[in-house]
Design an enzyme around this catalytic site. Structure first.
Site, PDB file in Angstrom:
ATOM      1  N   HIS A  86      -5.411   3.326  -1.857  1.00 17.97           N
ATOM      2  CA  HIS A  86      -6.923   3.809  -1.384  1.00 17.97           C
ATOM      3  C   HIS A  86      -6.984   5.093  -1.697  1.00 17.97           C
ATOM      4  O   HIS A  86      -6.402   5.976  -1.218  1.00 17.97           O
ATOM      5  CB  HIS A  86      -6.782   4.192   0.134  1.00 17.97           C
ATOM      6  CG  HIS A  86      -8.270   3.738   0.998  1.00 17.97           C
ATOM      7  ND1 HIS A  86      -8.312   3.754   2.217  1.00 17.97           N
ATOM      8  CD2 HIS A  86      -9.730   4.175   0.463  1.00 17.97           C
ATOM      9  CE1 HIS A  86      -9.419   3.771   3.104  1.00 17.97           C
ATOM     10  NE2 HIS A  86     -10.329   4.310   1.193  1.00 17.97           N
ATOM     11  N   ARG A 107      -9.435   7.901  -1.197  1.00 19.73           N
ATOM     12  CA  ARG A 107     -10.581   8.395   0.034  1.00 19.73           C
ATOM     13  C   ARG A 107     -11.543   9.620  -0.489  1.00 19.73           C
ATOM     14  O   ARG A 107     -10.586  10.306  -1.498  1.00 19.73           O
ATOM     15  CB  ARG A 107      -9.490   9.034   1.289  1.00 19.73           C
ATOM     16  CG  ARG A 107      -8.806   7.787   2.377  1.00 19.73           C
ATOM     17  CD  ARG A 107      -8.854   8.167   3.160  1.00 19.73           C
ATOM     18  NE  ARG A 107      -9.619   8.905   3.837  1.00 19.73           N
ATOM     19  CZ  ARG A 107     -10.150   8.282   5.166  1.00 19.73           C
ATOM     20  NH1 ARG A 107      -9.306   6.643   5.466  1.00 19.73           N
ATOM     21  NH2 ARG A 107     -10.339   8.907   6.129  1.00 19.73           N
ATOM     22  N   ASN A 163       1.151  -1.056  -0.050  1.00 17.05           N
ATOM     23  CA  ASN A 163       0.810  -0.504   0.338  1.00 17.05           C
ATOM     24  C   ASN A 163       1.212   1.339  -0.320  1.00 17.05           C
ATOM     25  O   ASN A 163       1.452   1.512   1.192  1.00 17.05           O
ATOM     26  CB  ASN A 163      -1.103   0.286   1.208  1.00 17.05           C
ATOM     27  CG  ASN A 163      -1.486   1.081   1.617  1.00 17.05           C
ATOM     28  OD1 ASN A 163      -1.059   1.799   1.299  1.00 17.05           O
ATOM     29  ND2 ASN A 163      -2.955   0.655   1.688  1.00 17.05           N
ATOM     30  N   THR A 173      -8.545   4.256   8.862  1.00 16.23           N
ATOM     31  CA  THR A 173      -9.241   2.621   7.911  1.00 16.23           C
ATOM     32  C   THR A 173      -9.544   2.165   9.538  1.00 16.23           C
ATOM     33  O   THR A 173      -8.851   1.947  10.402  1.00 16.23           O
ATOM     34  CB  THR A 173      -9.250   1.771   6.832  1.00 16.23           C
ATOM     35  OG1 THR A 173      -8.714   2.325   6.197  1.00 16.23           O
ATOM     36  CG2 THR A 173     -11.088   1.689   7.141  1.00 16.23           C
ATOM     37  N   HIS A 200       1.265   6.012   2.208  1.00 22.40           N
ATOM     38  CA  HIS A 200       1.785   6.946   2.844  1.00 22.40           C
ATOM     39  C   HIS A 200       2.595   8.155   2.247  1.00 22.40           C
ATOM     40  O   HIS A 200       3.246   8.504   2.536  1.00 22.40           O
ATOM     41  CB  HIS A 200       2.160   6.116   3.843  1.00 22.40           C
ATOM     42  CG  HIS A 200       1.337   5.859   5.259  1.00 22.40           C
ATOM     43  ND1 HIS A 200       0.715   4.680   4.850  1.00 22.40           N
ATOM     44  CD2 HIS A 200       0.810   6.496   6.008  1.00 22.40           C
ATOM     45  CE1 HIS A 200      -0.756   4.676   5.805  1.00 22.40           C
ATOM     46  NE2 HIS A 200      -0.191   5.804   6.478  1.00 22.40           N
ATOM     47  N   GLU A 242     -10.992  -8.898   3.341  1.00 21.60           N
ATOM     48  CA  GLU A 242     -10.425  -9.128   4.175  1.00 21.60           C
ATOM     49  C   GLU A 242     -10.570  -8.247   4.935  1.00 21.60           C
ATOM     50  O   GLU A 242     -11.239  -7.694   6.244  1.00 21.60           O
ATOM     51  CB  GLU A 242      -9.594  -7.234   3.411  1.00 21.60           C
ATOM     52  CG  GLU A 242      -8.369  -7.299   4.102  1.00 21.60           C
ATOM     53  CD  GLU A 242      -6.677  -6.674   3.234  1.00 21.60           C
ATOM     54  OE1 GLU A 242      -7.528  -6.413   2.018  1.00 21.60           O
ATOM     55  OE2 GLU A 242      -6.607  -5.905   3.398  1.00 21.60           O
TER      56      GLU A 242
HETATM   57  N1  PXP Z   1      -5.791  -3.375   3.771  1.00 18.99           N
HETATM   58  C1  PXP Z   1      -6.561  -2.465   4.044  1.00 18.99           C
HETATM   59  C2  PXP Z   1      -8.492  -2.887   3.303  1.00 18.99           C
HETATM   60  C3  PXP Z   1      -6.754  -0.516   4.386  1.00 18.99           C
HETATM   61  O1  PXP Z   1      -7.652   0.549   4.541  1.00 18.99           O
HETATM   62  C4  PXP Z   1      -5.362  -0.402   5.223  1.00 18.99           C
HETATM   63  C5  PXP Z   1      -5.261   0.933   4.910  1.00 18.99           C
HETATM   64  O2  PXP Z   1      -5.155   1.766   4.419  1.00 18.99           O
HETATM   65  C6  PXP Z   1      -4.451  -0.911   4.704  1.00 18.99           C
HETATM   66  C7  PXP Z   1      -4.224  -2.691   4.299  1.00 18.99           C
HETATM   67  C8  PXP Z   1      -2.607  -1.048   5.114  1.00 18.99           C
HETATM   68  O3  PXP Z   1      -2.573  -0.421   7.012  1.00 18.99           O
HETATM   69  P1  PXP Z   1      -1.298   0.066   6.855  1.00 18.99           P
HETATM   70  O4  PXP Z   1      -0.895   0.799   6.336  1.00 18.99           O
HETATM   71  O5  PXP Z   1      -1.744   0.031   8.451  1.00 18.99           O
HETATM   72  O6  PXP Z   1      -0.516  -1.379   6.553  1.00 18.99           O
END
Ligand code: PXP
Length: 242
Positions: A47, A49, A11, A104, A14, A158
């Protein structure tokens, strides 16, 4: 130990946060996609948003054209569903969204959804299927939520691992995740997991045989500040596949 290959989605929200915080053209998200794929990531997760606080609409388009496999996280709204259909990600993960939340904060509450929202969810799953987009539903590790997901014709879930990740006594949460993952898998669902996972707490999650894919962002991006994105991803992959 899990003898099955657990896929890893990276992901990159960030990184988009850093870019958006100064409205710069760096860090280049497409370079991140390239590095992640070369480091062995199985998919790129972003994501979009509703408040566009990190990933922007244009990023979705660009990343879609670059990423080999794209998993798009979206809220269950008409606007987001239509953006997903336009961009054709390989999969869409439906997540809850609150404007004031930092991230989230939990799974979609299928049990608490109104009938019209449930009908919209069913319609969305069908529409995505017609367009070759897999739908995954982000839910808390709760048997009732799983049952409702099956009722809605979901094939992928998930599991939200945030409570486990933040717990000072994670054993109970781990047991719950294991129980619910087994239940879902026995019902024929594909079980993914994510949220709050890092190099310390991911090992126990990988021992859950039913889990097929993890989506991890924050901890990998944070770690990349010190060791670089490529090595941060490789480090996570080596732990997951140990
Ligand atoms: N899975 C989902 C559905 C999420 O919303 C997020 C956060 O955006 C993640 C995984 C990843 O979470 P993290 O950034 O805490 O690893």
């Amino acid at each position: 130990m899990n003898d099955k290959y657990i896929k890893l989605g990276i992901n990159i929200d960030h990184l988009a946060f850093i870019k958006k915080s100064r409205n710069t053209d760096y860090p280049d998200l497409l370079e991140a996609v390239d590095i992640a794929e070369k480091a062995g990531a199985d998919q790129i997760t972003i994501h979009l948003r509703e408040d566009r606080r990190h990933i922007q609409d244009i990023d979705v388009k660009k990343i879609r054209s670059k990423a080999k496999i794209l998993n798009l996280e979206i809220a269950l709204t008409e606007e987001m569903v239509s953006i997903a259909l336009e961009n054709q990600p390989n999969s869409c993960c439906l997540v809850p969204e609150k404007r004031e939340e930092v991230t989230t904060e939990g799974g979609l509450d299928l049990q608490g959804m109104t009938t019209s929202k449930i009908n919209f969810l069913k319609k969305t799953i069908n529409k995505f299927k017609e367009n070759n987009i897999k739908t995954s539903i982000f839910i808390d590790p709760d048997i009732q939520q799983i049952e409702k997901a099956i009722e809605c014709n979901a094939k992928i879930i998930e599991l939200h691992t945030g409570t486990y990740a933040n717990s000072i006594n994670p054993a109970d949460e781990l047991m719950k995740l294991n129980e619910v993952a087994c239940f879902a898998s026995n019902k024929g669902l594909c079980v993914n997991a994510g949220h709050g996972l890092n190099i310390k707490n991911v090992r126990s999650i990988c021992d859950i045989q039913a889990i097929e894919e993890l989506n991890i962002g924050h901890a990998i991006i944070a770690r990349s500040v010190f060791i670089g994105l490529k090595d941060a991803i490789k480090e996570m992959i080596s732990i997951i596949r140990e």
